[in-house]
Structures are given as C-alpha cells and as structure tokens.
Design a protein around this motif. Structure first.
Motif, PDB file in Angstrom:
ATOM      1  N   LEU A 245      19.975  10.010  97.982  1.00 50.10           N
ATOM      2  CA  LEU A 245      19.036  11.206  97.352  1.00 50.10           C
ATOM      3  C   LEU A 245      20.490  11.605  96.733  1.00 50.10           C
ATOM      4  O   LEU A 245      21.140  11.221  96.915  1.00 50.10           O
ATOM      5  N   PRO A 246      20.164  12.386  95.760  1.00 48.21           N
ATOM      6  CA  PRO A 246      21.182  13.508  95.036  1.00 48.21           C
ATOM      7  C   PRO A 246      21.956  13.905  95.757  1.00 48.21           C
ATOM      8  O   PRO A 246      21.130  14.532  97.195  1.00 48.21           O
ATOM      9  N   ARG A 247      23.323  14.096  95.938  1.00 50.25           N
ATOM     10  CA  ARG A 247      24.095  14.768  97.092  1.00 50.25           C
ATOM     11  C   ARG A 247      24.762  15.720  95.683  1.00 50.25           C
ATOM     12  O   ARG A 247      25.298  15.287  95.085  1.00 50.25           O
ATOM     13  N   LEU A 248      23.612  16.460  96.248  1.00 48.43           N
ATOM     14  CA  LEU A 248      24.141  18.450  95.287  1.00 48.43           C
ATOM     15  C   LEU A 248      24.805  19.172  96.755  1.00 48.43           C
ATOM     16  O   LEU A 248      24.343  18.979  97.602  1.00 48.43           O
ATOM     17  N   THR A 249      25.588  20.277  96.244  1.00 50.66           N
ATOM     18  CA  THR A 249      26.303  20.808  96.559  1.00 50.66           C
ATOM     19  C   THR A 249      25.954  22.363  95.571  1.00 50.66           C
ATOM     20  O   THR A 249      25.585  22.562  94.932  1.00 50.66           O
ATOM     21  N   TYR A 250      25.740  23.429  96.667  1.00 54.96           N
ATOM     22  CA  TYR A 250      25.445  25.250  95.991  1.00 54.96           C
ATOM     23  C   TYR A 250      26.994  25.304  95.798  1.00 54.96           C
ATOM     24  O   TYR A 250      27.474  25.709  96.361  1.00 54.96           O
ATOM     25  N   ASN A 251      27.207  25.530  94.233  1.00 54.48           N
ATOM     26  CA  ASN A 251      27.880  26.446  93.703  1.00 54.48           C
ATOM     27  C   ASN A 251      27.683  27.898  93.747  1.00 54.48           C
ATOM     28  O   ASN A 251      26.928  28.235  92.964  1.00 54.48           O
ATOM     29  N   VAL A 252      28.929  28.678  94.511  1.00 58.17           N
ATOM     30  CA  VAL A 252      28.246  29.618  94.179  1.00 58.17           C
ATOM     31  C   VAL A 252      28.731  30.806  93.159  1.00 58.17           C
ATOM     32  O   VAL A 252      28.170  31.589  92.400  1.00 58.17           O
ATOM     33  N   ASP A 253      29.995  30.293  92.059  1.00 59.99           N
ATOM     34  CA  ASP A 253      30.203  31.320  91.620  1.00 59.99           C
ATOM     35  C   ASP A 253      29.253  30.980  89.925  1.00 59.99           C
ATOM     36  O   ASP A 253      28.547  31.946  89.808  1.00 59.99           O
ATOM     37  N   LYS A 254      28.615  29.919  90.668  1.00 61.46           N
ATOM     38  CA  LYS A 254      27.477  29.648  89.360  1.00 61.46           C
ATOM     39  C   LYS A 254      26.148  29.813  89.748  1.00 61.46           C
ATOM     40  O   LYS A 254      25.202  29.823  88.810  1.00 61.46           O
ATOM     41  N   LYS A 255      25.970  29.750  91.132  1.00 64.46           N
ATOM     42  CA  LYS A 255      24.518  30.314  91.449  1.00 64.46           C
ATOM     43  C   LYS A 255      23.628  28.669  91.428  1.00 64.46           C
ATOM     44  O   LYS A 255      22.687  29.429  91.259  1.00 64.46           O
ATOM     45  N   TYR A 256      24.263  27.705  91.339  1.00 63.40           N
ATOM     46  CA  TYR A 256      23.617  26.864  90.695  1.00 63.40           C
ATOM     47  C   TYR A 256      24.042  25.628  91.543  1.00 63.40           C
ATOM     48  O   TYR A 256      24.608  25.264  92.426  1.00 63.40           O
ATOM     49  N   PHE A 257      22.606  24.222  92.000  1.00 64.75           N
ATOM     50  CA  PHE A 257      23.499  23.387  92.313  1.00 64.75           C
ATOM     51  C   PHE A 257      24.148  22.246  91.328  1.00 64.75           C
ATOM     52  O   PHE A 257      23.295  22.219  90.318  1.00 64.75           O
ATOM     53  N   GLU A 258      24.843  21.662  92.230  1.00 65.19           N
ATOM     54  CA  GLU A 258      25.400  21.098  91.324  1.00 65.19           C
ATOM     55  C   GLU A 258      26.339  19.407  91.580  1.00 65.19           C
ATOM     56  O   GLU A 258      25.636  19.391  93.138  1.00 65.19           O
ATOM     57  N   ALA A 259      25.916  18.058  90.914  1.00 67.55           N
ATOM     58  CA  ALA A 259      25.705  16.828  91.795  1.00 67.55           C
ATOM     59  C   ALA A 259      27.255  16.578  92.360  1.00 67.55           C
ATOM     60  O   ALA A 259      27.858  17.257  91.640  1.00 67.55           O
ATOM     61  N   VAL A 260      27.110  15.750  93.464  1.00 69.43           N
ATOM     62  CA  VAL A 260      28.749  15.505  93.981  1.00 69.43           C
ATOM     63  C   VAL A 260      29.575  14.068  93.247  1.00 69.43           C
ATOM     64  O   VAL A 260      28.460  13.044  92.968  1.00 69.43           O
ATOM     65  N   LYS A 261      30.211  14.444  92.223  1.00 69.45           N
ATOM     66  CA  LYS A 261      30.425  13.455  91.535  1.00 69.45           C
ATOM     67  C   LYS A 261      31.195  12.428  91.863  1.00 69.45           C
ATOM     68  O   LYS A 261      31.554  10.802  91.557  1.00 69.45           O
ATOM     69  N   SER A 262      31.936  12.349  93.212  1.00 65.99           N
ATOM     70  CA  SER A 262      32.675  11.664  93.794  1.00 65.99           C
ATOM     71  C   SER A 262      31.476  10.758  94.412  1.00 65.99           C
ATOM     72  O   SER A 262      30.793  10.731  94.590  1.00 65.99           O
ATOM     73  N   LYS A 263      32.179   9.352  95.015  1.00 64.58           N
ATOM     74  CA  LYS A 263      32.107   7.780  95.452  1.00 64.58           C
ATOM     75  C   LYS A 263      31.774   7.967  97.017  1.00 64.58           C
ATOM     76  O   LYS A 263      33.091   8.391  97.629  1.00 64.58           O
ATOM     77  N   PRO A 264      30.614   8.151  96.895  1.00 72.19           N
ATOM     78  CA  PRO A 264      30.288   8.528  98.544  1.00 72.19           C
ATOM     79  C   PRO A 264      31.122   7.829  99.791  1.00 72.19           C
ATOM     80  O   PRO A 264      31.662   6.230  99.428  1.00 72.19           O
TER      81      PRO A 264
END
Length: 762
Positions: free
Chosen positions: A201-220
């Motif tokens: 599944l895409p690793r998503l985190t909610y960006n409070v400043d942009k009020k949108y979801f962003e994908a985590v770019k770091s390797k799990p």
C-alpha cells in the motif's frame, strides 16, 4: 455602336483563375501563389517577451487550474509559469487570452502525466519537462494542437509515467480514447479482482500545511528512526483533527455572531451552533471555565489518566463523566476522544505554583474534569473523497476533496472511478442484453483451525454447498482467515512445529482437490493470524506486530499444486476467464474490485477482548450525589449526534438464538463497529498493547472508509451491519463453540454491499 466587349470571359479570369495575376492593369489583388498544404511552411510570428509578475498571473492561474481542473498551484510553480507565459505569449497574454489557453493545456498534460492535485515540481510529474515539450509546439503565443498530441507519448516516456497511474478522469478529451481501449480489455470480473498486500500500500502521511496527503519517499525499514514512533500518533491525530473540522457541528456559521454557547438550543429552528476546540496549552490561566478538548488518551508516568494533544497534556478525571451515547463505544488508552468538561488549576503542588506553568513533557498543572466523553464523529467515504451529492440540491459537496489521492495504488476515485464503473457494467452484462447477469459474491470464513479434523469436515460442507450451484451463482472468491492452528507454531514447549504445520495445509490440499470446479473458477485468499508462522516463532501466541507478513511458501506448496492440477484439466483457449488462484496475503490486507469502486479491508484480531480489558470505566452510579448537566446538553454530545446509534442502517443477526443473547450480541457489535470506525484505524491501542511497524502504520488507517470491512474476531458473535456507509462483517468461528456440528460463515454480495451470516449442519 455596341460597347459590350466581344470577349467577356477575358474580364472574369480574376475569379476563375485559381492563380490570378497580380498585375494592376487587370485590377486583381496582390496575393501569393497557393502552395499545397503538405508543403506549407508554418506561420511564424515574432513575440516580444515581457516580464510578467506571478501576482499578475495569479487570477488567471486560479481560474484555470483550480476552478476548471480542480488543481492547486504552488508558489514556485506559479513563478515558473509566469516566466514561461511572459516569454512565449508576450503582451497579448491577457487581451488575446493566450495565457489562459496555455495554462489550460499545461493542466491537461499535468493530469494525463499522472501529476497530483498540487501542481509542484516533483509531485508525480515534472512541470519543467511539460513546459519544454509545450514550448516546441507553440507558434505566435498559441499552442498547435497537432504537435501536442504527437508529443504526448514521448512526454510520458521521458517522465517515466506508468499507464496505470495516468490521471484521465478530469480530461474529457480522452474519454473517447479510453472507451476505445476498454473494448480491448478482459470482461471477466475476476480479472479486476486485486489483492493488495499491506506492505504494498502507498505510505501516505497527511500534510497539515498543504492539507493534503503526501507519499513518504524514504525506504521502509523494520528499524526506522525513533522519530517515526512519534510521527505515528501525530499523523493519527492530524487525520482525525482535519476530519473533525469538516463536520457540520464544527463549521462556523455566518448567522451566529460571537462565541457560541456549549449548550444545545431547545428549539430545532434556532441557528445552528458551531463548537470550538481548545488546545490543551490554552487552558493555562482559565480555571473554572468549560472547554471542549480533542486529544489522545494516555497513561502518564505517575499512572494517572491524561489527555494529550500537539500542544501539551493535562491530567484527566473521568470519574463523573458520561459516555455519549450511553454504552455506545469503548474508550481506552491510545484512542483519540472528545472530552467536554471544566478545567481546574492546581494552586500548590509540593510548594511550587504549577497553575500557570507547564511541567515535564508539556504537562500543565491542575486537572480537567470531564462531564462527557465521546469519539470523534465518523465521515462517510463519499464525503472524504469529495464525490458526495447528498448535501444540497443535487450538487457535489464542497467538503472532503481527497478524490485524487491514490490510497490503494490502483488509481484514485477521480481518475479511475468513472472508467472502472463502465468496465464493471460491461463485465456484469457480458454478451447479453440484461444487465447484472453475473453476481459478485465472496464467501468469508474465519478461525479456520486446520489442526482440528472437524474443521476439515466443515470446509467440505461449505465447498460442497457452492460446488452444486451454477457458475454464475458461485462465489468469485473465498477468503480463509486464520488462525490456521489453535496453538502458536514453532514456539517450543512441545507445541506444534514446522513439520506439523505443513501437514495441516497438506490436509487442506486434499480437501480442495475434491472440488476442482471451485479451484478452476474462484480465487482463494488466505489471511494469517497471530498463531501462524513466522510471527508466532517469537510471539508465542501473543499479539504480534502488525502489519504482518503472509504465510511463507514453504508450508503452502501442496495447496498451490492442487490449483495447478485442477487448472491443467480445463481448456481455457475458448474463454477469457482467468485461472483459479490461491493468494497468501498479509494481515491486514485489502481486496479491490474494479479499482477504487469496491474496497474491502480484512483484519484478523481479537480486538473485542482487548477493548474490554483496557477500556476506561466511565459509568456513573444512579445514586451518585454529584450534580451535573444532562448528557444531551453537552457539546460533545451535540458534536457527535450525527454519529450515534441511529446511523446503524441494518443488522443481520443469526436467527434461532435467544432474544436476550441476540440483543446482547447486537449491542456488542454496535459498540465494536462504532469504536473502530470512529477512530479511523484498526489498531487504536498503545504500542505495548498492540505493536505496530512504525514505517507501515498508514496501512492500518481506515480513511477514507472502505466500502466493506471484514473484522475477523472469534471472541465476538458473528454479525453484519452497516455504519456510515461501510458494511462491517464478522464471520466469527467456522466451528461455533459449544460442540455443535455446525459450519458458520459470511456470504458477501459485493454489488449490494451486504453480507449474510450462513449456517449449515455438518
């Protein structure tokens, strides 16, 4: 004498001759010779570049990107576009409408290239690459349409965009091409069934400043930085917080002036009140005042209950609090709750005045006396995705707006939803005129203990029930959920080991071999439990970390061989149906049918028992001498009145049981469903109670709500109910406790989004 010319045709050659003369003697206009279109050189118009400030271009960019294409443009991207428009459109960017046409073309290419909702460099597409390709197809400040179409393929290749991720829903110019491509696709429903592993599944985190979801770019990683542990709960809080602010009870109204009262109006015709959350840090110096707090229930180092948000923490006293609704949900440490109450400052603690200072870890002095407590109100899936038209007169709701986010990695709702629904209609209709001739059914079985011989008999009964049905009436998929062994595997102490565990699946392969028709025309999905390897090797049957890996292939080779043998006996050259398959997936897992149209979440956990053991007791004694307001008058009660018991749409309890037992099971099911869906996660517990892999915590989120949730809990009674549009099912145990010779499972109708508990005597 006749003055009429004797050769009148000589004077009409100016219009008859395809290449007229430019001589002044004949009075014909001076025109260039006509050249065939194929050899015509393009018209070149010189453009004088200008310096265009981004602030001047902002209104046109907002009108084009935001209003027309539902995109948001960042400041850096606006600066880049201002330089491009000033260079290539010149002074005619406004009067001639050149800038609006160029920006419209940029927005279309951005969405075709798979860019996100925020137009920014590095967000799914390259803006610089798009502008470079577009500059070569411009002439006189205008875009040549033919060139842009020819460069579309090379543009995608240069940015490395996959065809499955291209956002095409908002581009009406591509609808015809998409429909033509759909005719070449397979029209069998099982072709569009995807099992998504939790680790995929895409690793998503909610960006409070942009009020949108962003994908985590770091390797799990299994051993990430300790900062990820803090981010796990911070992301959960931000997700619930932004969801709560979109609730109608927390949206300020222009018709209400000043700070609204926390008390509910006695008249239904009064102005709608909005409720305001108070950060915990703002309680300082406001002793004796009422507030509404949103925070995480936690146990302080002193062993007391506290409430924590992003600004600080405060001691919490719930001895006089009421649950809203009464006995409607569990509240345990690790959950995010709304608490309505009064703050009381502590004057002196060990000789130090702490009423106006923060202590260790941001803790403030004093305590917050709770009057009522409730969970944050849930949000329907269509509202979260911004596709709801329930509010207003047929218009789309303005709340939500995450329809462009690809939560499963299979395409977003806005990009693929309409296309997948067309494909679904074609798949179900087939070659006949009557629609929906094919039913999409799923048989769900839980606690399939293969080390019990009665379980194998129950499986034979279930498989035999469906084997006698026609091909269109059989389930398209079977979901078998662990534990596949009653005791932990490879944990020592004389318990079952790897050899015995492999023999359990060998026995299952023998049972499956008796039903080759099911193996040829169905997909079998296996979801592990805590007793299954390899997690049980070090957990010894205790709660293992989630998400957890699927069962290794070492133990399942015989089952795979049974499927291969059954499919080899069937000639598929004359049909488009895919071969039957066995899929071992993680816990939790997602089943997707037709992309984002049908999203089914599956989770195996003894969650009801864990909730009963760790829940905070907030029930008041009827003879208590404490005076307080009625629960219906609290702000917390008003804020979640829309998420109360009245929203449980339907419930399917097993018939034939006693009325008291059925009522108790229904009440327990409602509490369980409301607790989990309101929290927006399938593991609302502290990490010591339910360990979570920090880098994959987003796989546990239930936001937006799936269309269906399989909550496999063998300690709870089987049920099927719908809450806020999400259909929740618990198949219970395949073999019910009590020694009854009965097989119990859930049959789920995907199209109707309804499940039914079924029983057959073995």
């Amino acid at each position: 004498m006749d003055s009429t010319p004797r050769h009148p045709d000589r004077f009409r050659t100016a219009t008859a001759d395809p290449i007229p003369s430019s001589s002044p003697a004949f009075g014909t206009p001076a025109r260039p010779f006509r050249i065939p279109k194929g050899n015509a050189p393009p018209t070149k118009t010189s453009i004088l570049p200008i310096l265009l400030p981004p602030s001047t271009l902002r209104p046109v960019a907002f009108r084009t990107f935001t209003r027309k294409h539902n995109l948001t443009i960042s400041s850096s991207a606006l600066q880049t576009l201002a330089v491009f428009v000033g260079k290539n459109c010149g002074s005619g960017w406004r009067e001639e409408g050149l800038a609006e046409r160029v920006l419209d073309e940029v927005a279309k290419i951005w969405k075709r290239a798979g860019g996100g909702v925020i137009v920014e460099e590095g967000k799914g597409a390259s803006l610089k690459t798009i502008l470079q390709a577009l500059e070569g197809s411009m002439s006189g400040g205008r875009v040549v349409v033919g060139k842009t179409a020819s460069q579309d393929g090379s543009l995608k290749a240069s940015m490395g965009v996959e065809d499955g991720r291209v956002e095409t829903a908002g581009d009406t110019s591509k609808q015809g091409t998409a429909e033509e491509d759909d005719t070449q696709l397979s029209l069998h429903p099982r072709r569009w069934l995807k099992v998504v592993d939790a680790f995929d599944l895409p690793r998503l985190t909610y960006n409070v400043d942009k009020k949108y979801f962003e994908a985590v770019k770091s390797k799990p990683s299994l051993f990430p930085s300790p900062a990820y542990k803090t981010a796990l709960f911070r992301d959960r809080y931000n997700l619930v917080y932004q969801r709560l602010l979109r609730n109608e009870s927390f949206q300020s109204s222009l018709g209400v002036a000043g700070v609204p009262s926390l008390q509910r109006s006695s008249s239904n015709l009064a102005h709608r009140q909005s409720y305001k959350l108070t950060p915990i840090a703002n309680l300082l110096g406001r002793s004796g005042t009422s507030h509404l707090l949103l925070g995480l229930l936690a146990i302080s180092p002193t062993g007391d209950l506290s409430l924590v948000d992003l600004t600080g923490s405060v001691a919490l006293d719930l001895s006089h609090a009421r649950m809203i609704p009464e006995d409607g949900a569990w509240f345990a440490p690790g959950m995010i709750v709304l608490v309505d109450g009064i703050y009381e400052e502590e004057e002196m603690v060990k000789g130090a005045a702490l009423g106006g200072n923060t202590g260790v870890g941001g803790a403030i002095g004093g305590q917050f006396v709770g009057i009522s407590i409730c969970g944050p109100p849930c949000e329907r899936r269509d509202i979260s995705l911004g596709t709801s038209n329930r509010h207003g007169s047929g218009q789309l709701s303005s709340s939500g707006g995450f329809g462009w986010v690809d939560f499963l990695g299979l395409g977003s709702e806005r990009a693929q939803g309409a296309r997948m629904r067309r494909i679904q209609e074609k798949c179900l209709r087939g070659d006949q005129d009557a629609p929906e001739t094919t039913r999409l059914k799923v048989a769900i079985m839980s606690e399939v203990n293969l080390d019990n011989m009665k379980t194998l008999d129950a499986l034979k009964k279930v498989f035999g029930t469906y084997n006698d049905l026609s091909l269109r009436e059989r389930p398209q998929a079977f979901i078998l959920i662990g534990n596949f062994a009653q005791k932990a595997i490879i944990s020592g102490g004389g318990r079952a080991g790897s050899i015995e565990y492999k023999e359990y699946f060998d026995s299952l392969a023998l049972v499956l071999s008796d039903f080759p028709a099911l193996l040829q025309h169905s997909t079998f999905v296996f979801v592990p439990g805590d007793n299954d390897p390899w997690a049980s090797a070090f957990s010894a049957g205790a709660a293992s970390t989630v998400p957890r890996q699927p069962i290794p292939e070492l133990f399942t080779s015989r089952v795979r061989r049974a499927f291969a043998t059954a499919n080899a006996e069937l000639n598929r050259s004359q049909t488009a149906e895919p071969a039957g398959d066995a899929i071992w997936t993680s816990n939790p897992a997602r089943l997707s049918w037709f992309g984002p149209v049908h999203d089914i979440a599956i989770f195996r956990d003894d969650i009801s028992g864990r909730l009963r053991r760790s829940a905070v007791n907030t029930t008041l004694d009827n003879e208590s001498d404490v005076t307080m307001d009625e629960p219906s008058n609290s702000a917390a009660g008003d804020a979640v009145s829309a998420a109360g018991e009245g929203q449980v749409e339907d419930m399917d309890q097993q018939q034939g049981t006693k009325a008291a037992t059925a009522s108790s099971g229904a009440s327990m099911a409602r509490r369980l469903v409301k607790t989990i869906l309101d929290q927006g996660t399938i593991s609302p517990f502290p990490l010591p109670l339910r360990p979570v892999l920090w880098d994959h915590a987003s796989a546990l989120q239930l936001y937006p709500l799936p269309t269906a949730l399989v909550l496999a809990d063998p300690e709870a009674a089987p049920f099927c109910m719908t809450y806020e549009g999400c259909h929740v099912m618990n198949p219970g145990r395949l073999l019910p406790e009590g020694g009854t010779h009965m097989a119990r499972w859930v049959e789920y109708d995907v199209l109707r989004n309804r499940g039914k508990v079924r029983e057959e005597r073995c």
